[in-house]
Design a protein around this motif. Structure first.
Motif, PDB file in Angstrom:
ATOM      1  N   GLU A   5      -9.726   2.777 -17.047  1.00  0.00           N
ATOM      2  CA  GLU A   5      -8.530   3.595 -16.857  1.00  0.00           C
ATOM      3  C   GLU A   5      -8.362   3.898 -15.380  1.00  0.00           C
ATOM      4  O   GLU A   5      -9.341   4.051 -14.650  1.00  0.00           O
ATOM      5  N   ARG A  11      -0.002   5.440 -10.681  1.00  0.00           N
ATOM      6  CA  ARG A  11       1.192   5.077 -11.463  1.00  0.00           C
ATOM      7  C   ARG A  11       2.480   5.267 -10.681  1.00  0.00           C
ATOM      8  O   ARG A  11       3.501   4.681 -11.015  1.00  0.00           O
ATOM      9  N   ARG A  12       2.433   6.107  -9.651  1.00  0.00           N
ATOM     10  CA  ARG A  12       3.631   6.297  -8.829  1.00  0.00           C
ATOM     11  C   ARG A  12       3.979   5.039  -8.057  1.00  0.00           C
ATOM     12  O   ARG A  12       5.117   4.839  -7.658  1.00  0.00           O
ATOM     13  N   VAL A  14       2.346   1.647  -8.846  1.00  0.00           N
ATOM     14  CA  VAL A  14       2.120   0.385  -9.542  1.00  0.00           C
ATOM     15  C   VAL A  14       1.730   0.679 -10.989  1.00  0.00           C
ATOM     16  O   VAL A  14       1.138   1.716 -11.279  1.00  0.00           O
ATOM     17  N   ASP A  15       2.093  -0.226 -11.896  1.00  0.00           N
ATOM     18  CA  ASP A  15       1.692  -0.058 -13.294  1.00  0.00           C
ATOM     19  C   ASP A  15       0.171  -0.121 -13.392  1.00  0.00           C
ATOM     20  O   ASP A  15      -0.466  -0.998 -12.807  1.00  0.00           O
ATOM     21  N   THR A  16      -0.392   0.806 -14.127  1.00  0.00           N
ATOM     22  CA  THR A  16      -1.848   0.882 -14.276  1.00  0.00           C
ATOM     23  C   THR A  16      -2.198   0.813 -15.759  1.00  0.00           C
ATOM     24  O   THR A  16      -2.220   1.815 -16.448  1.00  0.00           O
ATOM     25  N   PRO A  17      -2.486  -0.380 -16.222  1.00  0.00           N
ATOM     26  CA  PRO A  17      -2.798  -0.531 -17.644  1.00  0.00           C
ATOM     27  C   PRO A  17      -4.159   0.061 -17.990  1.00  0.00           C
ATOM     28  O   PRO A  17      -5.065   0.099 -17.165  1.00  0.00           O
ATOM     29  N   ASN A  37      -1.792  -6.978 -14.131  1.00  0.00           N
ATOM     30  CA  ASN A  37      -0.891  -6.597 -13.053  1.00  0.00           C
ATOM     31  C   ASN A  37      -1.541  -6.938 -11.715  1.00  0.00           C
ATOM     32  O   ASN A  37      -2.373  -6.176 -11.211  1.00  0.00           O
ATOM     33  N   ARG A  39      -0.472  -6.853  -8.704  1.00  0.00           N
ATOM     34  CA  ARG A  39      -0.212  -5.917  -7.604  1.00  0.00           C
ATOM     35  C   ARG A  39      -1.269  -4.823  -7.522  1.00  0.00           C
ATOM     36  O   ARG A  39      -1.519  -4.270  -6.455  1.00  0.00           O
ATOM     37  N   LEU A  40      -1.902  -4.518  -8.622  1.00  0.00           N
ATOM     38  CA  LEU A  40      -2.924  -3.481  -8.663  1.00  0.00           C
ATOM     39  C   LEU A  40      -4.106  -3.811  -7.751  1.00  0.00           C
ATOM     40  O   LEU A  40      -4.702  -2.924  -7.146  1.00  0.00           O
TER      41      LEU A  40
END
Length: 89
Positions: A5, A11-12, A14-17, A37, A39-40
């Motif tokens: 996690e 999250r502001r 990039v998407d954080t699965p 993702n 970009r993470l």
């Protein structure tokens, strides 16, 4: 499976699965998240593939030790928390 996690602050940007992974070491677990993702990766790792100075990772409540190789072991029930320190004033 280990669960990875990411801090809500990320999250502001990039998407954080939330990732469930059979990975046995931290690097492989993070790679599973980057596969979802790409970009993470830039927010977590530097150009050499090491944890960025402003990123802290805990596995089962313990801070990881290998900040370069990311070889800290993951167990089948491990919980990994990736946090990005806030800066500024």
């Amino acid at each position: 499976m280990a669960v990875i996690e990411f801090t809500p602050q990320l999250r502001r940007f990039v998407d954080t699965p939330v990732v469930e992974t059979p990975a046995r070491v931290l690097r492989d677990g993070l790679e599973a998240a980057f596969a979802i993702n790409a970009r993470l990766r830039g927010y977590i790792l530097d150009d050499q593939g090491h944890l960025r100075a402003n990123v802290v990772v805990f596995i089962d409540g313990r801070r990881v030790r290998d900040l370069r190789g990311l070889t800290d072991p993951l167990g089948p029930q491990s919980r990994v928390h990736v946090l990005q320190a806030l800066s500024g004033g």
